[in-house]
Motif scaffolding. Structure first.
Motif, PDB file in Angstrom:
ATOM      1  N   GLU A 230       0.823  -1.205   0.000  1.00  0.00           N
ATOM      2  CA  GLU A 230       0.000   0.000   0.000  1.00  0.00           C
ATOM      3  C   GLU A 230       0.861   1.260   0.000  1.00  0.00           C
ATOM      4  O   GLU A 230       0.504   2.265  -0.628  1.00  0.00           O
ATOM      5  CB  GLU A 230      -0.947  -0.008   1.209  1.00  0.00           C
ATOM      6  CG  GLU A 230      -2.188  -0.876   1.031  1.00  0.00           C
ATOM      7  CD  GLU A 230      -1.873  -2.369   0.988  1.00  0.00           C
ATOM      8  OE1 GLU A 230      -2.698  -3.129   0.449  1.00  0.00           O
ATOM      9  OE2 GLU A 230      -0.803  -2.789   1.492  1.00  0.00           O
TER      10      GLU A 230
ATOM     11  N   PRO B 116      -0.302  -6.936  -0.941  1.00  0.00           N
ATOM     12  CA  PRO B 116      -1.470  -6.077  -0.699  1.00  0.00           C
ATOM     13  C   PRO B 116      -2.458  -6.691   0.288  1.00  0.00           C
ATOM     14  O   PRO B 116      -2.597  -7.918   0.370  1.00  0.00           O
ATOM     15  CB  PRO B 116      -2.109  -5.967  -2.094  1.00  0.00           C
ATOM     16  CG  PRO B 116      -1.025  -6.256  -3.044  1.00  0.00           C
ATOM     17  CD  PRO B 116      -0.140  -7.248  -2.361  1.00  0.00           C
TER      18      PRO B 116
ATOM     19  N   HIS C 149       2.183   1.552  -3.519  1.00  0.00           N
ATOM     20  CA  HIS C 149       1.128   1.996  -4.435  1.00  0.00           C
ATOM     21  C   HIS C 149       0.787   3.461  -4.231  1.00  0.00           C
ATOM     22  O   HIS C 149       0.464   4.175  -5.182  1.00  0.00           O
ATOM     23  CB  HIS C 149      -0.144   1.167  -4.221  1.00  0.00           C
ATOM     24  CG  HIS C 149      -0.070  -0.212  -4.773  1.00  0.00           C
ATOM     25  ND1 HIS C 149      -0.865  -1.239  -4.309  1.00  0.00           N
ATOM     26  CD2 HIS C 149       0.699  -0.754  -5.751  1.00  0.00           C
ATOM     27  CE1 HIS C 149      -0.585  -2.346  -4.981  1.00  0.00           C
ATOM     28  NE2 HIS C 149       0.361  -2.078  -5.849  1.00  0.00           N
TER      29      HIS C 149
ATOM     30  N   ARG D  13      -5.368  -4.282   1.136  1.00  0.00           N
ATOM     31  CA  ARG D  13      -6.527  -3.424   0.892  1.00  0.00           C
ATOM     32  C   ARG D  13      -6.961  -3.599  -0.560  1.00  0.00           C
ATOM     33  O   ARG D  13      -6.129  -3.779  -1.443  1.00  0.00           O
ATOM     34  CB  ARG D  13      -6.193  -1.949   1.144  1.00  0.00           C
ATOM     35  CG  ARG D  13      -5.667  -1.643   2.531  1.00  0.00           C
ATOM     36  CD  ARG D  13      -6.749  -1.768   3.568  1.00  0.00           C
ATOM     37  NE  ARG D  13      -6.260  -1.403   4.891  1.00  0.00           N
ATOM     38  CZ  ARG D  13      -6.885  -1.703   6.017  1.00  0.00           C
ATOM     39  NH1 ARG D  13      -8.021  -2.387   5.993  1.00  0.00           N
ATOM     40  NH2 ARG D  13      -6.376  -1.347   7.179  1.00  0.00           N
TER      41      ARG D  13
END
Length: 272
Positions: free
Chosen positions: A41, A71, A44, A73
């Motif tokens: 996250e 990941p 990203h 989420r």
């Protein structure tokens, strides 16, 4: 079963910190820490996130080891939507590829979930999808040569999760026919605490299969990710290679090691 004598101690890079990777590594190494975990996250979401090649260069320059966190989420290996499940598997495989390029020692992964309110046939499909996805990802980790480490998750009132207890985690591991060298365990002591489970039970059950250990604390009522200041007994007892403080703020990393938090200055904020 003894703790790893050359284990590394560090912290996870959270997107909430707002820090650049280089600034965070300055901060960690000033605290005497020598490991960093990059959450997907963060990679990203941060406008100045490092590439895997950048991570390798930074790790060499600062003398730290690295792990990645797949990941968690907008992602679900147990999705009963087949397109979403496949997309989640692709993201984990991409994380494994990036970890290999970065010279990381492991990739942490969650085991998927499904809403409890859904019918049994949906929950059954999701459970099987999670197993199938983990098997595919673990086989890929073996092929690439970077261990994938399944994390014990906190219980949730609205979602079924598959790795909340030692027995549940063991059942998932047993269903995936990949050598333990490449399909290991991430022990999260905070998740064990909020589940009213002794983290030592995970050590007894999985021993040297534990490659990564997440360190944070709570009062038993919620997964609060508070600083864990009494971490030394965990490091001494858990035979992990990497110990990672998982906190909600940069200042809490300092609190974990008994240091005075410093003001969050420009070193810990992206210029972008």
């Amino acid at each position: 079963m003894t703790a790893t004598t050359d284990a590394r101690l560090g912290a996870a890079m959270d997107v909430r910190f707002g820090a650049t990777a280089e600034a965070f590594l300055d901060y960690l190494t000033d605290l005497g820490l020598d490991h960093v975990e990059f959450k997907r996250e963060y990679l990203h979401g941060h406008p100045d996130a490092p590439t895997p090649e950048d991570v390798r260069e930074l790790a060499d320059r600062y003398g730290v080891s690295v792990t990645y966190h797949a990941p968690f989420r907008d992602w679900n290996l147990g999705s009963f939507n087949e397109e979403s499940r496949r997309a989640s598997v692709r993201q984990v495989k991409r994380t494994i590829d990036d970890a290999a390029t970065a010279g990381a020692g492991a990739v942490v992964v969650h085991g998927g979930s499904v809403p409890r309110r859904y019918p049994e046939w949906v929950r059954s499909t999701a459970r099987e999808n999670a197993r199938h996805s983990l098997a595919e990802c673990a086989e890929y980790a073996h092929l690439v040569g970077v261990p994938l480490c399944l994390e014990n998750q906190p219980r949730d009132e609205s979602e079924c999760r598959y790795t909340t207890t030692p027995s549940d985690l063991e059942a998932v591991l047993a269903e995936v026919d990949v050598t333990p060298e490449y399909f290991g365990v991430t022990l999260d002591v905070g998740h064990a605490t909020v589940n009213d489970c002794d983290w030592g039970a995970f050590v007894e059950r999985f021993g040297d299969r534990i490659r990564v250990c997440h360190l944070h604390d709570n009062d038993g009522t919620a997964d609060l990710h508070e600083p864990l200041t009494d971490y030394e007994p965990v490091v001494e007892a858990v035979p992990a290679d990497y110990f990672v403080f998982e906190t909600k703020s940069v200042a809490d990393v300092a609190r974990c090691v008994g240091a005075e938090p410093t003001p969050i200055d420009s070193r810990l904020t992206s210029d972008t």
